[in-house]
Scaffold this motif. Structure first.
Motif, short mmCIF file in Angstrom:
data_model
loop_
_atom_site.label_atom_id
_atom_site.label_comp_id
_atom_site.label_asym_id
_atom_site.label_seq_id
_atom_site.Cartn_x
_atom_site.Cartn_y
_atom_site.Cartn_z
N SER A 84 -2.19 2.68 -11.64
CA SER A 84 -1.75 1.40 -12.19
C SER A 84 -1.04 0.18 -11.09
O SER A 84 -1.26 -0.68 -11.20
CB SER A 84 -0.76 1.39 -13.30
OG SER A 84 0.41 1.82 -12.92
N TYR A 85 -0.56 0.98 -10.06
CA TYR A 85 -0.03 0.29 -8.83
C TYR A 85 -1.26 -0.35 -8.18
O TYR A 85 -1.25 -1.38 -7.85
CB TYR A 85 0.82 1.31 -7.95
CG TYR A 85 1.28 0.29 -6.72
CD1 TYR A 85 2.51 0.02 -7.14
CD2 TYR A 85 0.73 0.17 -5.83
CE1 TYR A 85 3.44 -0.37 -6.28
CE2 TYR A 85 1.46 -0.66 -4.66
CZ TYR A 85 2.69 -0.95 -4.82
OH TYR A 85 3.24 -1.51 -3.90
N SER A 86 -2.40 0.47 -7.99
CA SER A 86 -3.67 -0.09 -7.34
C SER A 86 -4.22 -1.31 -8.16
O SER A 86 -4.44 -2.14 -7.68
CB SER A 86 -4.46 1.18 -7.14
OG SER A 86 -4.24 2.04 -6.37
N SER A 88 -2.64 -3.14 -10.25
CA SER A 88 -1.69 -4.40 -10.21
C SER A 88 -2.13 -5.14 -8.82
O SER A 88 -2.18 -6.34 -8.89
CB SER A 88 -0.32 -3.97 -10.64
OG SER A 88 0.25 -3.99 -9.52
N HIS A 89 -2.29 -4.32 -7.84
CA HIS A 89 -2.42 -5.03 -6.67
C HIS A 89 -3.96 -5.37 -6.21
O HIS A 89 -4.21 -6.63 -5.85
CB HIS A 89 -1.66 -4.13 -5.57
CG HIS A 89 -1.40 -4.67 -4.22
ND1 HIS A 89 -2.63 -4.95 -3.23
CD2 HIS A 89 -0.36 -5.21 -3.74
CE1 HIS A 89 -2.20 -5.55 -2.29
NE2 HIS A 89 -0.79 -5.84 -2.51
N ASP A 90 -4.66 -4.36 -6.24
CA ASP A 90 -5.82 -4.53 -5.57
C ASP A 90 -6.88 -5.40 -6.60
O ASP A 90 -7.75 -6.07 -5.99
CB ASP A 90 -6.52 -3.20 -5.20
CG ASP A 90 -5.78 -2.52 -4.27
OD1 ASP A 90 -5.17 -3.04 -3.50
OD2 ASP A 90 -6.21 -1.28 -4.14
N ARG A 92 -5.97 -7.82 -8.46
CA ARG A 92 -5.38 -9.20 -8.48
C ARG A 92 -6.05 -10.15 -7.36
O ARG A 92 -6.28 -11.05 -7.38
CB ARG A 92 -4.00 -9.06 -8.40
CG ARG A 92 -3.43 -10.14 -9.67
CD ARG A 92 -1.84 -9.50 -9.32
NE ARG A 92 -1.66 -8.66 -10.31
CZ ARG A 92 -1.04 -8.73 -11.37
NH1 ARG A 92 -0.89 -10.05 -11.91
NH2 ARG A 92 -1.07 -7.80 -12.44
N ALA A 93 -5.92 -9.46 -6.05
CA ALA A 93 -6.21 -10.01 -4.93
C ALA A 93 -7.56 -10.77 -4.83
O ALA A 93 -7.63 -12.04 -4.54
CB ALA A 93 -6.02 -9.07 -3.75
N ASP A 136 -3.02 -8.03 -16.54
CA ASP A 136 -1.59 -7.90 -16.91
C ASP A 136 -1.45 -7.42 -18.13
O ASP A 136 -0.41 -6.51 -18.45
CB ASP A 136 -1.06 -9.50 -17.09
CG ASP A 136 -0.82 -10.08 -15.60
OD1 ASP A 136 -1.07 -9.40 -14.73
OD2 ASP A 136 -0.65 -11.17 -15.69
N LEU A 139 -1.83 -3.49 -18.05
CA LEU A 139 -0.62 -2.88 -17.20
C LEU A 139 0.54 -2.84 -18.22
O LEU A 139 1.20 -1.68 -18.12
CB LEU A 139 -0.34 -3.90 -16.14
CG LEU A 139 -0.99 -3.44 -14.81
CD1 LEU A 139 -0.75 -4.35 -13.74
CD2 LEU A 139 -1.10 -1.92 -14.30
#
Lengths: 302, 146
Positions: A84-86, A88-90, A92-93, A136, A139
């Motif tokens: 979930s970290y990935s 939220s980060h990857d 999104r970019a 979002d 998540l």
């Protein structure tokens, strides 16, 4: 001594001997029996011991298995966390890049674009934004499943009031009457319960959009299901035959063109209420508004 | 040398870096911007090592915009190093990240970050946030001169 008497004597002695021998034999047999019995007892003991050992071994194996399962669960949890970290980060970019460079085209190349070109670019940006919203929401949804619950006493009336205030910008320029009726306190995770009210009230604001005068009420019915909170609105409502679909992820009952949304909000409400051991359900009629009920553990009455 | 470094952008995503630089350029803030592409390069820059070993006088940047997930040395580790060294601890560091994880937020504040900003996905908001950040840290905020 005559020969005859000597012979009798001898026979007597022999008889005695015989008897002794028989006695001895009996004794021997008894001893053998005893030994056998002892043997049997010992083998029984051995059996019991073996059985006990087996049980102990089984327990050990079970414990090993439980430990393995635990370790596996922890690993899965960690993986989920990393995943979930990935997300939220990857995820999104690239979305930001899509939206950003579409904007850059509009700003820097505007003179070379006709209206249709500009419209397409606007659509690209709009969709990038929608996908962002979706990420979002998902998540938040996954987070609610694994987050630790911190239970406290919750003043539901005050919480509903502050949530509605926070949502006020969404209702800007509209006539909405919001009523908070007397409600008892609840017990639960404040942030999660806040999310429940947030989603239900945001829905109420959204689905009363077509009303001249929107009416939204937050209240409590003590006689319903042992006491249920409700959020009631006079919005577009829904057809009761789809009531069971309301709380599924990605389920939507209204066309996107009329009412935006990702279809995650009520699924989240369901998940939070269920995690609190409560129940959530809804009643509605098309064109006549909807009421969402939910139960939560009781708080201490002041 | 008229332009001292005012903004250090630590960002590995070339798209984000280009979009951020573009916003600064539009506000005439990009002249004094240095872009480093990972945590190791950031440390080289601040502690005058590696390809930055023999630097001209650059002055102290007015702000560092720090992404968190970086190759080699993570943003959190860069932040830890900056805030623990005498020479760099007063430089304002703004974390500018895609992450919305609470953990990152807490870690960053515990290490003494000066501001924590989540990159909005919608470009209009992103551009607004970036330009506000630039204007605030370069024009409004008073840095520690000593």
């Amino acid at each position: 001594m005559t020969e005859a008497s000597a012979e009798r004597q001898l026979r007597l002695i022999l008889q005695d001997f015989d008897e002794e021998r028989r006695n001895l034999q009996r004794f021997q047999k008894a001893t053998l029996n005893l030994l056998e019995d002892m043997q049997e007892d010992r083998s029984r003991l051995d059996q019991t011991q073996r059985a006990l050992m087996n049980i102990l071994e089984d327990v050990e194996v079970e414990r090993g298995r439980a430990e393995q399962a635990n370790a596996l669960l922890e690993a899965v949890n960690r993986e989920l966390e990393a995943f979930s970290y990935s997300v939220s980060h990857d995820l999104r970019a690239p979305l930001r890049a899509i939206s950003g460079f579409a904007e850059a085209v509009v700003e820097d190349c505007a003179p070379r674009l006709d209206d249709e070109g500009k419209r397409y670019l606007a659509l690209i940006r709009e969709n990038a934004h929608k996908m962002g919203q979706l990420i979002d929401d998902l998540l938040t949804f996954s987070r609610v499943g694994r987050q630790q619950k911190v239970e406290t006493q919750i003043d539901m009336a005050a919480l509903a009031g502050s949530v509605f205030e926070e949502l006020a910008p969404q209702a800007a320029g509209r006539r909405i009457e919001f009523v908070v009726r007397p409600v008892p306190p609840a017990r639960g995770d404040r942030a999660m319960v806040r999310q429940v009210l947030m989603n239900l009230l945001a829905n109420a604001i959204k689905f009363t959009r077509a009303r001249q005068q929107g009416r939204i009420a937050f209240g409590y019915l003590a006689e319903l299901a042992g006491g249920a909170y409700y959020v009631q609105d006079n919005g577009v409502g829904f057809d009761m035959q789809y009531a069971d679909k309301l709380f599924g992820v990605f389920q939507r009952l209204h066309p996107l063109s009329e009412y935006e949304g990702t279809g995650v909000g009520l699924a989240l409400v369901h998940r939070i209420v269920t995690r609190h051991g409560g129940r959530v359900w809804a009643e509605g009629r098309e064109g006549l508004g909807a009421t969402f009920y939910f139960t939560l553990p009781e708080g201490d009455n002041p | 040398m008229s332009h001292e470094v005012e903004i250090v952008l630590v960002e590995d995503d070339p798209n984000d870096a280009e979009l951020i630089t573009r916003v600064f350029r539009k506000h005439n803030l990009a002249n004094a911007l240095v872009h480093v592409k990972d945590g190791a390069e950031a440390l080289d820059f601040f502690f005058a090592q590696g390809r930055y070993a023999d630097p001209p006088s650059r002055g102290i940047p007015k702000v560092v915009l720090l992404d968190l997930r970086l190759p080699k040395v993570s943003g959190i580790d860069v932040l830890r190093r900056l805030k623990s060294e005498e020479a760099t601890k007063t430089i304002p560091v703004v974390v500018l990240t895609s992450s919305r994880e609470e953990r990152d937020l807490m870690d960053a504040y515990e290490l003494g970050v000066n501001s924590f900003v989540t990159k909005p996905i919608r470009f209009e908001e992103f551009a607004k946030v970036v330009s506000e950040l630039g204007l605030y840290w370069l024009m409004v905020n008073r840095p520690c001169d000593s």
